[in-house]
Design a protein around this motif. Sequence first.
Motif, short mmCIF file in Angstrom:
data_model
loop_
_atom_site.label_atom_id
_atom_site.label_comp_id
_atom_site.label_asym_id
_atom_site.label_seq_id
_atom_site.Cartn_x
_atom_site.Cartn_y
_atom_site.Cartn_z
N VAL A 47 33.15 94.03 -48.39
CA VAL A 47 33.07 92.65 -48.83
C VAL A 47 31.85 92.40 -49.71
CG1 VAL A 47 32.99 90.25 -48.01
CG2 VAL A 47 34.39 91.91 -46.83
N ASP A 48 30.86 93.28 -49.70
CA ASP A 48 29.67 93.10 -50.53
C ASP A 48 29.94 93.39 -52.00
OD1 ASP A 48 28.24 92.38 -48.32
OD2 ASP A 48 27.44 94.38 -47.98
N ASP A 49 31.04 94.04 -52.32
CA ASP A 49 31.40 94.31 -53.72
C ASP A 49 31.81 93.00 -54.38
OD1 ASP A 49 32.90 97.57 -53.09
OD2 ASP A 49 30.82 96.98 -53.41
N ASP A 50 32.38 93.08 -55.52
CA ASP A 50 32.76 91.90 -56.30
C ASP A 50 33.75 91.03 -55.52
OD1 ASP A 50 34.24 91.48 -59.61
OD2 ASP A 50 33.28 90.07 -58.25
N ASP A 51 33.20 90.00 -54.86
CA ASP A 51 34.02 89.14 -54.00
C ASP A 51 35.08 88.38 -54.78
OD1 ASP A 51 32.61 89.97 -51.82
OD2 ASP A 51 31.34 88.20 -51.71
N PHE A 52 34.77 87.98 -56.00
CA PHE A 52 35.74 87.25 -56.80
C PHE A 52 36.97 88.11 -57.10
CE2 PHE A 52 37.30 85.32 -60.81
CZ PHE A 52 37.55 84.05 -60.32
N ALA A 53 36.74 89.36 -57.47
CA ALA A 53 37.85 90.28 -57.71
C ALA A 53 38.62 90.54 -56.42
CB ALA A 53 37.35 91.59 -58.31
N GLN A 54 37.90 90.65 -55.33
CA GLN A 54 38.57 90.85 -54.04
C GLN A 54 39.38 89.62 -53.66
OE1 GLN A 54 35.77 92.03 -51.05
NE2 GLN A 54 35.60 94.09 -51.84
N ALA A 55 38.87 88.43 -53.98
CA ALA A 55 39.61 87.21 -53.70
C ALA A 55 40.91 87.19 -54.49
CB ALA A 55 38.76 85.98 -54.02
N HIS A 56 40.87 87.63 -55.75
CA HIS A 56 42.08 87.74 -56.56
C HIS A 56 43.08 88.70 -55.92
CE1 HIS A 56 40.18 85.79 -60.05
NE2 HIS A 56 41.42 85.57 -60.42
N ASP A 57 42.59 89.87 -55.54
CA ASP A 57 43.44 90.89 -54.92
C ASP A 57 44.02 90.37 -53.61
OD1 ASP A 57 44.64 93.43 -54.58
OD2 ASP A 57 42.94 94.10 -53.36
N PHE A 58 43.18 89.72 -52.82
CA PHE A 58 43.62 89.17 -51.53
C PHE A 58 44.71 88.12 -51.76
CE2 PHE A 58 43.27 86.20 -47.96
CZ PHE A 58 43.46 87.07 -46.91
N ALA A 59 44.50 87.22 -52.73
CA ALA A 59 45.49 86.18 -53.01
C ALA A 59 46.82 86.78 -53.46
CB ALA A 59 44.96 85.21 -54.06
N ASP A 60 46.76 87.90 -54.18
CA ASP A 60 47.99 88.57 -54.60
C ASP A 60 48.71 89.21 -53.41
OD1 ASP A 60 47.74 87.91 -57.28
OD2 ASP A 60 46.71 89.78 -57.80
N THR A 61 47.95 89.92 -52.58
CA THR A 61 48.59 90.65 -51.47
C THR A 61 49.03 89.73 -50.34
OG1 THR A 61 46.46 91.13 -50.42
CG2 THR A 61 47.33 92.79 -51.95
#
Length: 128
Positions: free
Chosen positions: A53-67
Amino acid sequence: MTYPMIRQTRRVTIAGAALVGLCLSSGAFADNDDLITTASTAGTTAYIVGKNVDDDDFAQAHDFADTQAVALKREAATGGGENIDSLAALLGEDDASDLGAWMQANYAELYGRDAGEQNPVDRIVAAR
């Protein structure tokens, strides 16, 4: 067989029996909504545990919203849930229940016909 191997074999056997029992007992009484919620919980947990979660949270939020698109849409309609809680954490929101209430109030903007194909995270960030 050595004693540690016997202990390990016994643990695996007991864990396997417990898992089969849980699957059989929960499957007998589960309806479709229970299975969807269980799958959603498992998916959310696997996503959070599997990601740093310490990595690029915004990109992870995008990925999370997709999955987790289906679960997020369902939870946005009700104003809260574990997927919205996870998304709030990824977006750095202080209050997940506030995000859930906002998503419910702005459901048409986030998921309506005019929302298009844009990721809901982009719509959330732009509107909040």
